[in-house]
Every structure is written in C-alpha cells, then in structure tokens.
Design an enzyme around this catalytic site. Structure first.
Site, mmCIF file in Angstrom:
data_model
loop_
_atom_site.group_PDB
_atom_site.id
_atom_site.type_symbol
_atom_site.label_atom_id
_atom_site.label_comp_id
_atom_site.label_asym_id
_atom_site.label_seq_id
_atom_site.Cartn_x
_atom_site.Cartn_y
_atom_site.Cartn_z
ATOM 1 N N SER A 17 0.829 -1.219 0.000
ATOM 2 C CA SER A 17 0.000 0.000 0.000
ATOM 3 C C SER A 17 0.861 1.266 0.000
ATOM 4 O O SER A 17 0.481 2.276 -0.597
ATOM 5 C CB SER A 17 -0.986 -0.012 1.169
ATOM 6 O OG SER A 17 -0.318 0.027 2.395
ATOM 7 N N ASN A 111 13.683 4.007 4.317
ATOM 8 C CA ASN A 111 12.766 3.020 4.891
ATOM 9 C C ASN A 111 11.670 3.770 5.625
ATOM 10 O O ASN A 111 11.884 4.878 6.108
ATOM 11 C CB ASN A 111 13.510 2.113 5.877
ATOM 12 C CG ASN A 111 12.593 1.080 6.523
ATOM 13 O OD1 ASN A 111 11.777 0.453 5.837
ATOM 14 N ND2 ASN A 111 12.705 0.907 7.824
ATOM 15 N N HIS A 113 9.136 3.317 8.928
ATOM 16 C CA HIS A 113 8.929 2.514 10.134
ATOM 17 C C HIS A 113 7.663 3.013 10.823
ATOM 18 O O HIS A 113 7.475 4.221 10.967
ATOM 19 C CB HIS A 113 10.145 2.663 11.059
ATOM 20 C CG HIS A 113 10.061 1.789 12.262
ATOM 21 N ND1 HIS A 113 10.329 0.432 12.222
ATOM 22 C CD2 HIS A 113 9.707 2.059 13.541
ATOM 23 C CE1 HIS A 113 10.153 -0.082 13.415
ATOM 24 N NE2 HIS A 113 9.768 0.882 14.241
#
Ligand code: GRF
Length: 200
Positions: A17, A111, A113
C-alpha cells in the site's frame, strides 16, 4: 538542477500500500522520477501484482536462491546497477538489506517505520509487534518515521516523522490502521523531499 529522471527501486514483501501511494504521488505530481523496479524476496505478493499491473519491472531475489549471503548481496547490487537505479525505497520489505548494498548506495536508501523512532525500533520491532509495544508502554502518541538506511536496523538519519494519537481503547490493529494511513501521506512527501534535495 539536473534533467536526469531519478530511477527508483521499491523493495517490498507484502501488500504494497505504501508502494501504491508513492507511485500515485509521483504520477500525479509529475515528479522528475519514476519507479523503475519492484524487487521482492517473494515471487508473489500484493506489491508485485501492483507493479505488474502498472508496467513496472519486477524481480524476485531471495537469499535462498544463492549459495552464500555475499552472492545474494552481489546479485542485488548487480540488478540495481544494471537497471541504473538511483534510489531504493523499502516499503514493507521484511528482510535486512545486505551491508554491501547499503555501502553501494550511500544515503540513497529510505525506509518507513511504523513508530516514532528512535523509540520502538530495532530487531524484532516490525508489524503488529511495534503497535503492541507502543500500547503496552502506555504511550499517548505514536506515528511514522521515514529514515535513511544504514548498517543498523532503524538507526539511519531521520528524514521525516509524523505523529498520530494513541487512543485509550486502541488495539494494536486499530493503531496499526491509523499509522498506516499516516504512512501513505508521509512516505510520498519524504520521497519528494529526498528528490528535491538530490536534484537541486
Ligand atoms: C508498513 O506499516 C511499514 O511501516 C512497514 O510495513 C508496512 C508495509 O505495508 N515497514 P504495505 O506493504 O506498504 O501495505
């Protein structure tokens, strides 16, 4: 200002997503970038399906295909270099990126998180475990963090972070859904920020 169109690889293992949110943002805002590759450790997952439906090249690379971890890392680097990839985005990628790949793409890998790093990060802190830990700790706020990837889990420089409330009756699942919605806005913004920093 350069005319080079930034070539992005997205690494995924799951639903995808965030990948979809980033893809749509780049397309709608006509950013000087394109998602050129979807790399997954899994042959099939939502992210790989999304990539295929949208004409994005896909590749499955998993440690299991190689005799050694070094061979695996080398193949990953070769794949990224062969496709002239400039940046890598980890979006639900459930494997540690080999150190050799981080070294080959310094300050080029992001990234996301699902918590407010540096809290609730590190090994074992992924998926629903993160949200359970946040609730158990009695936190009143959680959120999402986009950071550069270095050799240590969840320790690279933070690029963007946004908070969401933790409600009294939250379960890990309801909190996860609120954080994920936040991620879908935050990750595209972070990518845009990274691109503008790189392209100026
Ligand atoms: C997100 O919560 C992200 O923070 C984490 O894994 C999840 C990926 O979801 N690293 P999706 O595959 O982007 O839907």
């Amino acid at each position: 200002m350069t005319n080079h169109k930034t070539r992005i690889a997205v690494f995924c293992s799951g639903t995808g997503s965030n990948f979809e949110a980033i893809f749509n943002h780049i397309k709608n805002k006509r950013l000087n970038a394109e998602i050129a590759l979807c790399l997954s450790n899994r042959a099939q997952c939502g992210a790989m399906e999304f990539a295929k439906h949208n004409g994005i090249s896909t590749v499955q690379i998993s440690e299991k295909q190689f005799e050694s971890f070094d061979d695996f890392a080398f193949a990953m680097i070769k794949c990224l270099k062969d496709q002239n990839i400039d940046n890598v985005l980890l979006a639900g990628y459930m494997r540690k990126v080999p150190e050799a790949v981080v070294t080959a793409f310094p300050d080029k890998i992001l990234n996301i998180h699902p918590a407010l790093l540096p809290k609730f990060g590190g090994e074992g802190m992924y998926g629903i475990h993160v949200h359970s830990a946040v609730i158990s700790a009695g936190e009143t706020e959680s959120g999402a963090t986009v950071h550069f990837v270095n050799e240590e889990y969840d320790k690279g420089r933070i690029l963007l972070q946004r908070k969401v409330p933790v409600l009294a009756d939250d379960t890990p699942e309801t909190l996860a859904a609120r954080v994920l919605e936040c991620e879908h806005r935050l990750y595209p913004e972070a990518v845009e920020k990274m691109l503008s920093e790189q392209q100026s």
